[in-house]
Structure formats: C-alpha cells, structure tokens
Design a protein around this motif. Sequence first.
Motif, PDB file in Angstrom:
ATOM      1  N   THR A   1     -14.761  66.629   7.734  1.00 14.65           N
ATOM      2  CA  THR A   1     -15.279  65.463   8.448  1.00 14.65           C
ATOM      3  C   THR A   1     -14.492  64.228   8.033  1.00 14.65           C
ATOM      4  N   PRO A   2     -13.845  63.539   8.968  1.00 14.79           N
ATOM      5  CA  PRO A   2     -13.027  62.373   8.608  1.00 14.79           C
ATOM      6  C   PRO A   2     -13.869  61.249   8.014  1.00 14.79           C
ATOM      7  N   ASP A   3     -13.288  60.507   7.094  1.00  9.63           N
ATOM      8  CA  ASP A   3     -13.892  59.294   6.564  1.00  9.63           C
ATOM      9  C   ASP A   3     -13.271  58.125   7.328  1.00  9.63           C
ATOM     10  N   PRO A   4     -14.042  57.390   8.127  1.00  7.58           N
ATOM     11  CA  PRO A   4     -13.461  56.334   8.966  1.00  7.58           C
ATOM     12  C   PRO A   4     -12.799  55.213   8.180  1.00  7.58           C
ATOM     13  N   ARG A   5     -13.061  55.150   6.879  1.00  2.00           N
ATOM     14  CA  ARG A   5     -12.456  54.104   6.046  1.00  2.00           C
ATOM     15  C   ARG A   5     -11.036  54.456   5.621  1.00  2.00           C
ATOM     16  N   LEU A   6     -10.682  55.748   5.756  1.00  3.07           N
ATOM     17  CA  LEU A   6      -9.445  56.248   5.166  1.00  3.07           C
ATOM     18  C   LEU A   6      -8.530  56.883   6.193  1.00  3.07           C
ATOM     19  N   SER A   7      -7.238  56.855   5.891  1.00  2.00           N
ATOM     20  CA  SER A   7      -6.229  57.475   6.750  1.00  2.00           C
ATOM     21  C   SER A   7      -5.512  58.582   5.984  1.00  2.00           C
ATOM     22  N   LEU A   8      -5.415  59.756   6.603  1.00  2.00           N
ATOM     23  CA  LEU A   8      -4.636  60.852   6.018  1.00  2.00           C
ATOM     24  C   LEU A   8      -3.183  60.603   6.414  1.00  2.00           C
ATOM     25  N   ALA A   9      -2.537  59.734   5.644  1.00  3.55           N
ATOM     26  CA  ALA A   9      -1.247  59.172   6.048  1.00  3.55           C
ATOM     27  C   ALA A   9      -0.087  60.136   5.893  1.00  3.55           C
ATOM     28  N   ALA A  10      -0.191  61.093   4.984  1.00  4.99           N
ATOM     29  CA  ALA A  10       0.915  62.040   4.800  1.00  4.99           C
ATOM     30  C   ALA A  10       0.398  63.377   4.296  1.00  4.99           C
ATOM     31  N   ILE A  11       0.983  64.440   4.852  1.00  2.36           N
ATOM     32  CA  ILE A  11       0.793  65.801   4.352  1.00  2.36           C
ATOM     33  C   ILE A  11       2.193  66.337   4.091  1.00  2.36           C
ATOM     34  N   PRO A  12       2.656  66.294   2.841  1.00  3.57           N
ATOM     35  CA  PRO A  12       4.027  66.728   2.536  1.00  3.57           C
ATOM     36  C   PRO A  12       4.231  68.220   2.769  1.00  3.57           C
ATOM     37  N   LEU A  13       5.486  68.632   2.687  1.00  2.00           N
ATOM     38  CA  LEU A  13       5.847  70.039   2.855  1.00  2.00           C
ATOM     39  C   LEU A  13       4.990  70.911   1.952  1.00  2.00           C
ATOM     40  N   ARG A  14       4.444  71.954   2.530  1.00  2.00           N
ATOM     41  CA  ARG A  14       3.495  72.822   1.837  1.00  2.00           C
ATOM     42  C   ARG A  14       4.193  73.773   0.880  1.00  2.00           C
ATOM     43  N   GLU A  15       3.559  74.006  -0.258  1.00  2.00           N
ATOM     44  CA  GLU A  15       3.964  75.083  -1.159  1.00  2.00           C
ATOM     45  C   GLU A  15       3.518  76.421  -0.567  1.00  2.00           C
TER      46      GLU A  15
ATOM     47  N   ARG B   1      -6.191  53.445   2.662  1.00  2.00           N
ATOM     48  CA  ARG B   1      -7.182  52.797   3.522  1.00  2.00           C
ATOM     49  C   ARG B   1      -6.640  52.662   4.942  1.00  2.00           C
ATOM     50  N   VAL B   2      -7.517  52.806   5.901  1.00  2.00           N
ATOM     51  CA  VAL B   2      -7.105  52.847   7.298  1.00  2.00           C
ATOM     52  C   VAL B   2      -6.491  51.522   7.760  1.00  2.00           C
ATOM     53  N   ASP B   3      -6.847  50.426   7.089  1.00  2.00           N
ATOM     54  CA  ASP B   3      -6.307  49.128   7.481  1.00  2.00           C
ATOM     55  C   ASP B   3      -5.123  48.685   6.629  1.00  2.00           C
ATOM     56  N   ASP B   4      -4.618  49.571   5.784  1.00  2.00           N
ATOM     57  CA  ASP B   4      -3.487  49.246   4.903  1.00  2.00           C
ATOM     58  C   ASP B   4      -2.191  49.717   5.564  1.00  2.00           C
TER      59      ASP B   4
END
Length: 308
Positions: free
Chosen positions: A84-98, A202-205
């Motif tokens: 469930t997403p947190d509206p306050r936060l942004s999942l800004a990066a998902i780096p290359l997976r191990e 933070r989503v506004d950063d």
Amino acid sequence: MTTLRLGTRGSELAVTQSSHIADRLRAETGVEVELVTISTLGDRSSAPLTTFGGQGVFVAAVREALAAGEVDLAVHSLKDLPTTPDPRLSLAAIPLREDPRDALVARDGLTLGELPSGARVGTGSPRRVSQLNALGLGVETVPLRGNVDTRLGKVTSGELDAVVLARAGLSRLGRLGVVTEAIDPIQMLPAPGQGALACECRVDDDATIRLLSVLDDPDTRAAVTAERSLLATLEAGCSAPVGALAEIVNDGEELWLRAVVGEISGAPSIRLSASGSPDEATAIGERLAAEMLAEGADQLVSASATAR
C-alpha cells in the motif's frame, strides 16, 4: 555542499545495503551522504514476525522518520515494504536487482536433495516453509529469527542441519562462500521483491527525487512492480506463503511472471504464470492474482494465517 541524511536500520545487512547506495550517490551525483540508524519494531522484538503480521515491521519507523523530515532518504529491502503506497513518500529509485533466489546453507556442503529425512531446517518464513513442505523431502522446519551470523551459527553449532536465507543478502555481506545451494525457483519461488532495494524520499522533495533517479533500473522496477501488484491484489502481507518472480526476457520485450500460493503444510498449492509487455507490469500482476483467486488462493492465505 549539502549532506543528505540516509535513514537505515542498524543491522549489519541494512547498513551494508545503505552504504552501497550512499557510495553510488557520492560517485554519480557528487553529494555527500550521512547514514542515520533507526531502530524498528522488527529489530526490537524477538517474537516471530507472524505474531504481528510482519507487514512493515522493518520499515515503519524509518519511513516515519523520513516523513517527519528527520532524514532525507531511506533505503529498505523491497520485500519488507508494504504494497500500500504511503502518499507522503516517493519510491524514487529501485536499483539493479541482486540474484533473487533463496539460498541453502547446510552442514557438510549438502544440497536440498541430499538432506536426510528428518533434517532440521531453520527459517522464519511461511513462504519457505510451505514450499519446503511441498517438495516432500521429509525435513523438519524450525522457526528462526536473528541476524545472518546468528542464523548461520545454528548450522555451525549443529543445532540445525541447514538454514534458508536470501542469496542477495549473503552476497552483499560477502558471505556467498557459505552457500551450499542456490535454490532453483522451480523448487522455491522467492518473496515478491526479494533481492531488490527500495530508495524512498518525500514526495515533495524534487531535488532528492532527481538525485535518486540516476540509480533506478527500469527492468528491475518493472519486474518487482508485477510481483508486488500480484501480492497487493491477493491482499496478502509480506509474511504470507506467497512466492513470485518476474523476469524480463526476449531482449526486454516481454515480462514473465510466475507465482505460487500455498498452505503451510505444502498442500494444496496454486502455481500459475502470466506474461505480457513490461509496460503492463501492474496489469500482469493483477491478472495473474485474479486467476489465482479464482482457483481459491484467498482460502489458502486465510488457512495459513489461521495455522500460524
């Protein structure tokens, strides 16, 4: 120069993962990064994760510190992040997976197939218990918590014959030498998001979002999006006996998603797959989950929760 405060759990693995992200940010953006350790419920309690649902217990305190402005970004093991997403936060990066596979660490260099009937195998994961039981190897699963060294020590001391851990964590800690078998996903599908890291701010950063964007890997994001979409549609938490693995194939043109839902006993279980364009990752996960629900997946998840 601005210094970014990176929030992380204090475990060796969490600090190692966060340090890796900090080093990449320094190298690729020139910013300075300071690690800030935060204690979480999962760290403070020794009770089995299933007793309090497991959902978010390793990330909630870190995310609250981020939302409150106490840190500027946070790094998590993606498999621990609620769907469930947190509206306050942004999942800004998902780096290359191990490598997302599970790993067996067993006495005498044994593989799963070589473990004798009655062998004691430690794991705190209902997903792993369910799939181990489904293999019909006759092993006894033993509840297990603690950091990596604590778990490995159970094998070294002879208390357990083997433990199952995420291969990615052992790799990041430089401990792959203890692995006696990387378990084929045909035998054991990993947790949704296993092997991937989540970088939140933070989503506004906007400034930090731009900095983190250089770390994002589109193929990894598509794969874990499909896996987490399936988990969310099943309405199953990260401690449920659900395994999923998405892979980008055919030169990036196709996403293939495999999933399993089972009971703790190992039977019955539902194992299905779906495919489509990586651009449709969310829809692929939702579609496969709907097919599994039509086969009774919700009943298996409920039965396993009751059993725990």
